[in-house]
Design an enzyme around this catalytic site. Structure first.
Site, short mmCIF file in Angstrom:
data_model
loop_
_atom_site.label_atom_id
_atom_site.label_comp_id
_atom_site.label_asym_id
_atom_site.label_seq_id
_atom_site.Cartn_x
_atom_site.Cartn_y
_atom_site.Cartn_z
N PRO A 71 34.74 49.57 46.54
CG PRO A 71 35.98 48.26 45.08
CD PRO A 71 35.29 48.22 46.40
CG ASN A 72 35.37 52.36 41.51
OD1 ASN A 72 36.18 53.28 41.45
ND2 ASN A 72 35.67 51.12 41.15
NE ARG A 123 30.98 52.89 39.42
CZ ARG A 123 30.93 51.76 40.10
NH1 ARG A 123 30.44 51.74 41.32
NH2 ARG A 123 31.37 50.64 39.57
CE1 TYR A 162 26.42 50.31 39.73
CE2 TYR A 162 27.84 51.63 38.30
CZ TYR A 162 27.51 50.42 38.89
OH TYR A 162 28.28 49.31 38.65
CG ASN A 218 27.28 47.63 46.84
OD1 ASN A 218 27.98 46.85 46.20
ND2 ASN A 218 26.59 48.61 46.28
CB ALA A 224 34.66 45.62 41.27
CD GLU A 282 25.79 39.78 47.35
OE1 GLU A 282 25.44 38.64 47.71
OE2 GLU A 282 26.48 39.99 46.33
CG HIS A 330 25.08 44.06 44.19
ND1 HIS A 330 26.41 44.36 44.28
CD2 HIS A 330 24.93 42.80 44.66
CE1 HIS A 330 27.05 43.31 44.78
NE2 HIS A 330 26.17 42.36 45.03
NE ARG A 369 25.90 46.53 35.36
CZ ARG A 369 26.78 47.23 36.09
NH1 ARG A 369 26.65 47.25 37.41
NH2 ARG A 369 27.77 47.87 35.51
NE ARG A 427 29.24 44.79 35.77
CZ ARG A 427 30.25 45.59 36.16
NH1 ARG A 427 30.60 45.64 37.42
NH2 ARG A 427 30.88 46.34 35.29
C1 DQA Z 1 27.65 47.13 42.20
C2 DQA Z 1 27.71 46.10 41.07
C3 DQA Z 1 29.14 45.67 40.82
O1 DQA Z 1 29.19 44.74 39.74
C4 DQA Z 1 30.00 46.86 40.47
O2 DQA Z 1 31.35 46.47 40.31
C5 DQA Z 1 29.88 47.97 41.44
C6 DQA Z 1 28.55 48.31 41.94
C7 DQA Z 1 26.21 47.68 42.40
O3 DQA Z 1 25.95 48.22 43.47
O4 DQA Z 1 25.39 47.59 41.49
O5 DQA Z 1 30.85 48.66 41.76
O6 DQA Z 1 28.03 46.49 43.42
#
Ligand code: DQA
Length: 156
Positions: A11-12, A19, A24, A75, A78, A99, A101, A108, A112
């Protein structure tokens, strides 16, 4: 036929570029996908690149991965920190998981710092922005090379 890698984004991540750019960066998910395609072709891998804001859709894609893909790059956004459903699906898929990120999640907020995905992943890349996906592809290529070599020593 080249090994196939499924790259999943949660998501997002569709909002990358606009964003929270201080965290990011300005790179969009489309930019990352293009960089992955270039890197994958250099590594003789095939990539399928997907994003969803829905946990169930991600679980469905992970369930379908078995038998079609040789590794996954994940990835989960959240959901990394909350989703036992995604963890269970990854465990059932029985494929190597890397994985990713963009941000360094350990610099952070404390919430997280825990990742369900990490409990199943072979390794994690975090903190290098979109470039982390390319590093993950390098890692996937190496894992698959080593696995192929272990199966038929001396032929690669
Ligand atoms: C993320 C880190 C997560 O904590 C966050 O919720 C994201 C992006 C990253 O790529 O840094 O949506 O996965």
């Amino acid at each position: 036929m080249h090994p196939k890698i499924l790259v999943l984004n949660g998501p997002n991540l569709n909002l990358l570029g606009t964003r929270e750019p201080t965290i990011y960066g300005r790179t969009t998910l489309v930019d990352i996908e293009e960089a992955c395609r270039r890197r994958a072709s250099a590594l003789e891998l095939e990539v399928e690149f997907r994003q969803s804001n829905h946990e169930g859709e991600l679980v469905g894609w992970i369930q379908q991965a078995r038998g079609t893909y040789q590794a996954m790059i994940v990835n989960a956004g959240a959901y990394t920190h909350s989703s036992i459903a995604i963890l269970d699906a990854l465990a059932a898929a029985d494929l190597p998981v890397i994985e990713v990120h963009l941000s360094n999640i350990f610099r952070r907020e404390a919430f997280r710092h825990h990742s369900y995905v990490s409990t199943i992943a072979r390794g994690m890349v975090c903190g290098f922005g979109g470039f982390g996906y390319e590093l993950a592809l390098e890692a996937a290529a190496q894992l698959l090379r080593l696995a192929a070599e272990a199966k038929s020593p001396g032929t690669t």
